[in-house]
Design a protein around this motif. Structure first.
Motif, mmCIF file in Angstrom:
data_model
loop_
_atom_site.group_PDB
_atom_site.id
_atom_site.type_symbol
_atom_site.label_atom_id
_atom_site.label_comp_id
_atom_site.label_asym_id
_atom_site.label_seq_id
_atom_site.Cartn_x
_atom_site.Cartn_y
_atom_site.Cartn_z
ATOM 1 N N ILE A 39 0.840 -1.205 0.000
ATOM 2 C CA ILE A 39 0.000 0.000 0.000
ATOM 3 C C ILE A 39 0.873 1.252 0.000
ATOM 4 O O ILE A 39 0.622 2.198 -0.764
ATOM 5 C CB ILE A 39 -0.942 -0.013 1.217
ATOM 6 C CG1 ILE A 39 -1.985 -1.133 1.058
ATOM 7 C CG2 ILE A 39 -1.637 1.338 1.375
ATOM 8 C CD1 ILE A 39 -2.825 -1.370 2.289
ATOM 9 N N ARG A 40 1.906 1.250 0.834
ATOM 10 C CA ARG A 40 2.798 2.425 0.913
ATOM 11 C C ARG A 40 3.488 2.693 -0.414
ATOM 12 O O ARG A 40 3.834 3.838 -0.726
ATOM 13 C CB ARG A 40 3.867 2.223 1.996
ATOM 14 C CG ARG A 40 3.372 2.329 3.412
ATOM 15 C CD ARG A 40 4.533 2.570 4.387
ATOM 16 N NE ARG A 40 5.638 1.664 4.183
ATOM 17 C CZ ARG A 40 5.752 0.485 4.764
ATOM 18 N NH1 ARG A 40 4.799 0.036 5.569
ATOM 19 N NH2 ARG A 40 6.803 -0.288 4.527
ATOM 20 N N ASN A 41 3.714 1.634 -1.189
ATOM 21 C CA ASN A 41 4.454 1.786 -2.444
ATOM 22 C C ASN A 41 3.549 1.724 -3.671
ATOM 23 O O ASN A 41 4.010 1.493 -4.791
ATOM 24 C CB ASN A 41 5.557 0.725 -2.518
ATOM 25 C CG ASN A 41 6.677 0.994 -1.529
ATOM 26 O OD1 ASN A 41 7.582 1.755 -1.814
ATOM 27 N ND2 ASN A 41 6.596 0.373 -0.358
ATOM 28 N N ASP A 42 2.250 1.958 -3.442
ATOM 29 C CA ASP A 42 1.273 2.139 -4.530
ATOM 30 C C ASP A 42 1.078 0.917 -5.424
ATOM 31 O O ASP A 42 0.759 1.049 -6.607
ATOM 32 C CB ASP A 42 1.653 3.352 -5.399
ATOM 33 C CG ASP A 42 1.643 4.655 -4.605
ATOM 34 O OD1 ASP A 42 0.758 4.798 -3.740
ATOM 35 O OD2 ASP A 42 2.509 5.496 -4.845
ATOM 36 N N TYR A 43 1.281 -0.270 -4.864
ATOM 37 C CA TYR A 43 0.945 -1.476 -5.619
ATOM 38 C C TYR A 43 -0.562 -1.694 -5.554
ATOM 39 O O TYR A 43 -1.196 -1.453 -4.523
ATOM 40 C CB TYR A 43 1.665 -2.700 -5.045
ATOM 41 C CG TYR A 43 3.131 -2.771 -5.409
ATOM 42 C CD1 TYR A 43 3.533 -3.240 -6.652
ATOM 43 C CD2 TYR A 43 4.118 -2.387 -4.509
ATOM 44 C CE1 TYR A 43 4.881 -3.318 -6.995
ATOM 45 C CE2 TYR A 43 5.474 -2.453 -4.843
ATOM 46 C CZ TYR A 43 5.840 -2.919 -6.087
ATOM 47 O OH TYR A 43 7.161 -2.988 -6.426
ATOM 48 N N GLN A 44 -1.120 -2.189 -6.650
ATOM 49 C CA GLN A 44 -2.550 -2.448 -6.696
ATOM 50 C C GLN A 44 -2.889 -3.877 -6.280
ATOM 51 O O GLN A 44 -4.050 -4.180 -5.987
ATOM 52 C CB GLN A 44 -3.073 -2.177 -8.112
ATOM 53 C CG GLN A 44 -2.844 -0.758 -8.587
ATOM 54 C CD GLN A 44 -3.433 0.273 -7.643
ATOM 55 O OE1 GLN A 44 -4.620 0.207 -7.310
ATOM 56 N NE2 GLN A 44 -2.603 1.218 -7.200
#
Length: 268
Positions: A39-44
């Motif tokens: 989530i912190r690294n914008d993975y979906q």
């Protein structure tokens, strides 16, 4: 964010095949540790993260995966009975055996954030004292680059060093913050930190007189554990000592090590 069965199985097999660590019963651990990172690294999705590792097996995300999933729980004075035994029996044996070379070769094979190797370094400094003719630098390795960075810094909070003897705290630590203490340069110079995967062949120069392999084999299956012990056995001096966790045991028949006392073995 949902971890599918296929994604879970891929992570389990990847970690087992590359690092020997068994996570087949650790689904909650995997999701608990990975989800916040994704989530912190914008993975979906987990799948997007996995695909990035597949596309670049030697890239940063492959390292981040093992950094996130490995447990690095350690503390000063943990299982201090091992260090007492080392002072009473092992170091006198080394002093006599290496009287001409003055070479001490010790490996802390699961160094984590540095508490174990720094304790060993302090024990060595106390034992050999002012006799600087002895080479007491020890090797400390871990699979996690994250914990090795912390270990190299050698800085700990006041409550972390509280269990140490008062004279060690005075001699071997310097206050570097309001509640922070850093290991002295002399002791830090005596520890060589390196990233190392215990599944790899051991190619370090020279054979070890002492190996600390504490509280790491609990994550390995029996075949992985047996193969690792054989590699370590072959890279130790005759008469060398192996220290494992006090809740662990090894198969003496297949490993070749002789039982000395609980959690202490010897190559004979």
């Amino acid at each position: 964010m949902e971890l599918t069965d296929g994604e879970f199985q891929w992570i389990v097999e990847y970690v087992r095949n590359n690092y020997g660590i068994e996570l087949g019963q650790k689904r909650l651990l995997i999701t608990g540790r990975l989800e916040n990172y994704l989530i912190r690294n914008d993975y979906q999705s987990y799948g997007e993260f996995i695909q990035k590792i597949k596309n670049n097996p030697t890239g940063p995300e492959a390292s981040n995966l093992i950094n996130i999933l490995t447990t690095n729980h350690t503390f000063f004075m943990r299982e201090f009975v091992h260090f007492e035994y080392m002072i009473k029996y092992v170091l006198p044996w080394i002093r006599e055996k290496e009287a001409s070379s003055h070479d001490v070769r010790i490996w802390s094979a699961a160094a984590s954030t540095g508490e174990e190797p720094y304790t060993i370094a302090m024990v060595l400094n106390d034992y050999f004292g002012l006799d600087k003719t002895w080479n007491t630098q020890l090797l400390a390795t871990d699979i996690s680059s994250r914990v090795l960075m912390k270990a190299k810094e050698g800085t700990y909070m006041e409550e972390q060093i509280e269990p140490l003897p008062a004279n060690w705290k005075r001699r071997y630590f310097k206050k570097t913050g309001e509640n922070a203490y850093t290991v002295t340069q002399e002791i830090r110079d005596n520890v060589c930190f390196r990233r190392f995967n215990l599944m790899d062949e051991i190619t370090f120069k020279g054979k070890f007189q002492v190996v600390f392999l504490r509280n790491v084999m609990i994550y390995f299956d029996e075949d992985t554990k047996s193969a690792l012990l054989k590699r370590i056995y072959n890279h130790m001096e005759d008469g060398g000592y192996l220290f494992i966790g006090t809740t662990e045991s090894i198969d003496r028949t297949s490993s070749g090590f002789k039982y000395v006392r609980p959690s202490i073995y010897r190559k004979m």
